[in-house]
Design an enzyme around this catalytic site. Structure first.
Site: not given
Length: 479
Positions: A338-340, A479
């Site tokens: 989800w962050h990257g 993000f």
């Protein structure tokens, strides 16, 4: 538009607040909501107006799916047990299919914009193919407004959320204090606040508290976080020895802390000007004594989302110990991605999953270690994993970690050491503040609008303005 910009602080924020309460003053509450929703879309479009249709399409789609989920009702038992059972099962199947379609569509949109090039580049690397990359620009806040709306669909399916008014729904999704980088909201904790009579009347106390928290967040961002940023960027680019790699990793550890903490404070402060209280999203995570405690303090609404909409649906802890440990691991894999879109984010997520599994197994042994040792292990683990979170590549992360382990020498050159002294001093100053000082949420609980707090606010604000010559985005915008 950035919270830490002249146009936001001196134009956009005061104008939206004044017009909102003027409309409410003349009992035009629906017009006030429309004004705030349109202002939030303007705020979003300031970054790149071509993505406004994207967020509007996402809102229209999810509002429609949500309405359909609310419309389907259970069968009427009065029609007879067999028929009622059939209707119940039929409607349940239709609702589940609608929910599945809604979730897959949202995730598909996120995958397309955020992960398409990542998948294509890896396919090219593994197969030798030459699929052209799409080179898409990540729409600002897409991870946040997508997760917010997935939560709404699931809550609508569970009959925990009902929203018939399209303006209310647009405002729920786009309310600008939370739109770009969270917190990830539930409909039930957000929209009732806009309908309360007291929320439509200007409150000097809320305004004072909001400005107070906003100024704290502004100072954290532009004075502290952005100062650490230079040392972190330089270190991750070139550092090799023990000293300069530790300075680089700790600089990023505190840059990220004060950057995200600063954004959270500013979002809460801006919302309070409208008499809206956003949920707490940051609670001194570097005070954590274990990895589970860390995730109860860091990005709290994301942790809540991952627990409620991934961990529990996977079975949570209801299907035995091995399945529970697997579920924990999968939650952190999802959290990392989800962050990257990158292997370093996946490694970061996996490491936190492994750390969480080890913590669960350790607690089963019933052995307690001294608090200082538990804190030290937790902090070192977090600092270690942030290296993968920050690194531009796996090789860069390995270089930093090798340096931190002392494998590439202990001391940098004397010239380099002199350049690192300001960073070392900053680490020594702000390390104890992050670990021991009261956080903004605790200060809000004891806040009193006195002349001393007024002077403190003014000083933080003026000092922050002096640093506006190097305005930068918040890290979580990526993000």
């Amino acid at each position: 538009m950035l919270f830490n910009s002249y146009v936001f602080i001196f134009a956009f924020l005061p104008v939206t607040v004044v017009v909102y309460f003027l409309l409410n003053r003349f009992r035009l509450s629906d017009a006030a909501k429309v004004w705030l929703a349109l202002s939030s879309l303007f705020f979003y479009g300031w970054w790149d107006v071509k993505y406004v249709p994207l967020i509007l399409a996402s809102i229209a789609f999810n509002y429609t799916i949500g309405r359909l989920l609310m419309r389907h009702k259970s069968g009427d038992p009065a029609t007879g047990d067999g028929q009622a059972s059939y209707l119940n099962e039929h409607n349940r199947g239709k609702r589940k299919a609608l929910l599945t379609f809604g979730i897959i569509s949202n995730i598909g949109l996120l995958i397309y914009y955020k992960y398409a090039d990542f998948f294509l580049s890896n396919i090219n690397d593994m197969t030798g193919s030459s699929f052209p990359l799409l080179k898409l620009i990540l729409p600002l806040g897409i991870s946040f407004f997508t997760f917010t709306q997935i939560a709404f669909l699931v809550d609508a399916y569970r009959r925990k959320a009902r929203e018939a008014n399209i303006v209310n729904y647009v405002l729920f999704v786009t309310f600008y204090p939370h739109l770009i980088a969270g917190p990830i909201l539930h409909h039930s904790e957000m929209m009732p606040q806009f309908d309360r009579v007291r929320s439509k009347v200007w409150s000097w106390r809320n305004a004072s508290l909001g400005v107070y928290v906003f100024c704290i967040g502004l100072f954290k961002k532009v004075v502290i976080a952005d100062s650490f940023a230079g040392y972190a960027n330089d270190g991750f680019a070139t550092a090799t020895s023990f000293v300069d790699t530790w300075v680089a990793s700790l600089s990023y550890t505190f840059q990220l802390y004060f950057d995200f903490s600063g954004y959270t404070d500013m979002a809460i402060g801006a919302a309070l000007l409208f008499n809206i209280r956003l949920p707490q999203n940051f609670n001194s995570p570097y005070k954590a004594l274990n990895i589970q405690d860390f995730w109860r303090r860091w990005h709290m609404t994301l942790s809540r989302f991952l627990r409620d909409y991934i961990y529990i649906p996977l079975g949570g802890n209801r299907k035995g110990e091995p399945r529970m440990l697997f579920n924990i691991s999968m939650v952190f894999v999802v959290g990392g991605l989800w962050h990257g879109a990158g292997w370093t984010f996946l490694i970061w997520g996996c490491l936190h999953g492994i750390g969480s599994v080890i913590h669960r197994l350790w607690t089963r042994l019933g052995i307690k270690m001294p608090k200082w040792l538990a804190w030290l292990i937790t902090f070192l683990f977090i600092n270690f994993t942030w290296v993968f979170f920050r690194a531009a590549s796996y090789d860069q992360a390995v270089r930093i970690l090798r340096g931190m382990s002392g494998l590439e020498g202990i001391m940098p050159t004397m010239a380099m050491l002199k350049l690192l002294l300001p960073a070392i001093v900053m680490i020594l100053i702000f390390f104890p503040i992050a670990v021991f000082a009261r956080n903004s949420s605790e200060r809000m609980q004891t806040y009193r609008p006195t002349w001393r707090t007024g002077v403190a606010m003014a000083l933080l604000f003026i000092i922050s303005l002096l640093y506006f010559n190097r305005i930068s985005e918040f890290l979580y915008f990526n993000f």
